[in-house]
Write an enzyme that holds these catalytic residues in place. Structure first.
Site, PDB file in Angstrom:
ATOM      1  N   ASP A 346       6.002  -0.704   0.400  1.00 63.26           N
ATOM      2  CA  ASP A 346       7.021  -1.620  -0.472  1.00 63.26           C
ATOM      3  C   ASP A 346       6.197  -2.619   0.056  1.00 63.26           C
ATOM      4  OD1 ASP A 346       9.647  -2.110  -2.447  1.00 63.26           O
ATOM      5  OD2 ASP A 346       9.885  -2.767  -0.149  1.00 63.26           O
ATOM      6  N   GLU A 382       2.400  -1.188  -2.880  1.00 63.28           N
ATOM      7  CA  GLU A 382       2.834  -2.044  -4.200  1.00 63.28           C
ATOM      8  C   GLU A 382       2.267  -3.418  -3.692  1.00 63.28           C
ATOM      9  OE1 GLU A 382       7.470  -2.577  -6.205  1.00 63.28           O
ATOM     10  OE2 GLU A 382       7.427  -2.813  -3.456  1.00 63.28           O
TER      11      GLU A 382
END
Length: 697
Positions: A346, A382
């Site tokens: 993330d 990401e």
């Protein structure tokens, strides 16, 4: 306070955390700036604090001690002494019970109370004050565990990336409403036969789980009667989230992985090493802040405040060697002890941040790349955060794969009919080479997706123009405002048959585009059966039927089409090559392996590409130079993406002994493969058609 006849001896500085050796437990805690570290031991039910024992030895910045006679199941916490000087970056407060950063299990979730704050709430000096109330009554306990598990002949599926189809799912959302799952909302439920049957029948090779490391229910959500559903507020990087364990045993997670592996399905975890759940200086003191705030977090020029490149209030200081060690130890633990097959990082741009900005050679990224354990698993970034220069698509070093939001937006805009989008779609269906064709990176680096947990579901992409997030309690201000979506003339559900027909075809068009594109496809769980969130594009707090997949309302027709498209991709290696495809002017070896054509069969000219009204792309894809020969399987694939009116398309001339066969047509989703009788065929309006060059025999 000591109610137990326990003796603390020196112990060892490694491994960090609580380690059971068969006779007792070794405790080791990193804190560079503490003056004293105390181990708090609790009764079996966690209600009474039975002993406070100072860790007697310090080796460098690691405090350690050994307690003979302790067993797995022992509940404990930490109290750390030192300066309470927020203006210097130090927030030690021994009145606050802390979670061990290396705890392998937590007893549950905290109960919100002002005593969890290190400062006096409402005091004139705010966080410069110190709160002396004991936070233990409101805190979960860390638990000593023996993580040994009988894995038997468990083996990682190790699916090559060019054969991977990833399925992003939420443990609870996938199982909560499934009529045949007996333990809904748990790891064990996710591993039950009905779920695995669905995954295998669909054809996915990996399930990518939203955060399953122990996380926090944010106070502002609890006060509104909501829940942190997604889980992007990590409290423990080694502990499975308690709400997903039916009986509180970490073996439940291991059993889930073993069962999925037996079915040949990989398990990828969405992990959040960019920040923690403690927020900014006004947040609670739960673990890292109270153990060593100045080491665990990146502090601003005024160390009372935090660098906030993540938008959550704080940023983990992964440039610190011991914080980096914690991240690496955590990753290795999930691979070696829990047997997972990969990670999706993330806000991964944060992991590569140095004081001057993002650096693909940042220490943590380099450490992950060289680690012999992590080299065996899939690594997906990401590639952005909200800090300066935070958008870094294509900038990560190999072997990182990356979520490609340009694919998502490009496909949505082309099928919505936005002018001038054909050249962009051409880039997306060939692996986004401009972003990824460097440093020896394969075309599978691009993780292509139409939707993800963050945003509209696929059904909502074709049903809503506006977001509808009122249930989140933020006045519909949260969530992305530009979704490149289209409601086909009606906002939300409708009984109008023509609108529903158009929406169904649009979904087929986008799914077909995803599954015939170069790269690694990722599908959002529920999209294949038409799941809708009612237009909510930020369901992070919707732990309810809004976000739970409604299996009883499954769109069986779209499920069948998605299943067929995945099977088609698997059967045709030309669609999933590791080498990038290039036209002659871009090919290193001068050999063309991709040909762009107009509907009349002529090659595309620059003028054609520059036409803002271009609504049709026709492409012939062949085996890329340097790729192992697939000639025995097929010669070429010819795909037509038509966002305009119906048109007759001329196919490339077939060599002697071969002919073009139509295998996939989104306008006729149940059509059986058939050979063309002529050198042209009619492509319906708003449709995708895919042909394969096959031996006539």
């Amino acid at each position: 306070m000591t109610e137990l006849p326990l003796t603390m001896t020196a112990g060892q500085p490694a491994p960090l955390g609580a380690t059971f050796d068969g006779e007792g437990v070794n405790f080791a805690v990193f804190s560079e700036h503490a003056s004293r570290v105390t181990l708090a031991l609790f009764s079996e039910d966690g209600a009474r604090e039975l002993a406070d024992l100072d860790l007697p030895e310090r080796t460098g910045a690691i405090w350690h001690g050994y307690v003979a006679g302790l067993r797995p199941g022992q509940q404990y916490g930490l109290r750390v002494h030192g300066l309470y000087r927020p203006d210097m970056g130090h927030r030690f407060n021994p009145h606050k019970l802390l979670v061990d950063p290396y705890a392998k299990r937590l007893t549950g979730h905290l109960r919100w109370h002002d005593a969890l704050m290190g400062y006096e709430v409402g005091a004139k000096a705010d966080d410069l004050s110190i709160d002396t109330r004991d936070s233990a009554p409101y805190m979960p306990r860390s638990v000593v565990v023996d993580p040994a598990f009988s894995w038997g002949d468990d083996a990682a599926p190790q699916v090559p990336t060019d054969q991977s189809v990833i399925y992003e799912a939420h443990v609870k959302g996938l199982t909560a409403l499934h009529p045949r799952v007996t333990k809904p909302g748990t790891f064990l439920g996710l591993a039950e036969e009905p779920v695995i049957e669905h995954l295998l029948d669909l054809g996915v090779t990996a399930i990518e789980l939203l955060p399953v490391q122990a996380f926090l229910n944010d106070r502002f959500l609890v006060e509104k009667g909501l829940t942190n559903y997604w889980g992007y507020q990590t409290l423990g990087f080694f502990a499975p989230e308690p709400r997903y364990m039916a009986n509180g045993d970490i073996a439940e997670f291991q059993q889930m992985v073993a069962t999925l592996h037996t079915a040949g399905i990989e398990v990828i975890l969405d992990v959040v090493y960019n920040h923690t759940c403690e927020g900014n200086e006004m947040g609670p003191t739960l673990a890292f802040r109270g153990i060593d705030n100045a080491s665990y977090y990146r502090l601003a020029d005024n160390p009372r405040h935090y660098v906030n490149d993540t938008g959550t209030g704080n940023t983990l200081n992964t440039g610190h060697p011991m914080v980096m060690r914690m991240v690496l130890d955590s990753l290795r633990y999930w691979v070696e002890v829990m047997h997972v097959d990969g990670f999706r990082f993330d806000l991964a741009a944060t992991l590569g941040r140095r004081p001057h900005g993002f650096d693909r050679d940042a220490s943590l990224l380099q450490a992950i790349r060289q680690d012999p354990v992590l080299a065996k698993v899939k690594l997906i970034a990401e590639p952005w955060d909200i800090g300066p220069g935070g958008y870094q698509l294509g900038a990560f070093p190999p072997p990182f794969m990356e979520w490609n939001d340009k694919f998502r937006d490009g496909v949505r805009r082309f099928w919505r009919g936005d002018p001038g989008r054909a050249p962009d779609l051409a880039e997306r269906i060939t692996g986004s080479a401009l972003q990824f064709d460097h440093s020896g990176r394969p075309a599978t680096t691009s993780v292509n997706f139409l939707t993800a947990h963050d945003g509209f579901t696929l059904t909502d992409v074709v049903s809503y123009v506006e977001k509808h997030n009122e249930a989140n309690g933020e006045g519909n201000r949260d969530g992305h405002s530009e979704n490149f979506s289209d409601n086909m003339g009606v906002e939300g559900p409708t009984e109008t048959a023509s609108v529903n027909t158009a929406r169904a075809r649009r979904r087929r068009n986008m799914m077909a585009t995803l599954l015939v594109s170069q790269g690694t496809p990722m599908i959002l769980a529920g999209d294949e059966i038409g799941h809708s969130q009612g237009g909510n594009n930020n369901a992070y707090c919707q732990d309810n039927p809004t976000a739970w997949i409604d299996w009883e309302a499954a769109d069986d027709a779209f499920l069948a089409f998605t299943r067929r498209a995945i099977a088609f991709r698997k059967a045709h290696p030309v669609l999933r090559q590791r080498m990038f495809l290039h036209s002659r002017e871009r090919a290193i070896d001068g050999l063309e392996d991709i040909f762009w054509r107009r509907a009349d069969g002529e090659p595309m000219s620059q003028q054609d590409w520059e036409d803002p009204e271009l609504r049709l792309i026709a492409v012939e894809m062949r085996t890329a130079s340097g790729t192992p020969p697939y000639a025995a399987l097929e010669t070429a694939v010819f795909a037509v993406f038509n966002a305009g009116a119906s048109v007759r398309v001329v196919v490339p001339e077939a060599p002697e002994g071969e002919a073009w066969s139509l295998h996939l047509d989104s306008s006729r989703p149940t059509l059986a493969p058939r050979s063309l009788r002529s050198g042209a065929f009619k492509v319906a309006a708003d449709s995708v058609a895919v042909l394969v060059l096959e031996p006539t025999a």
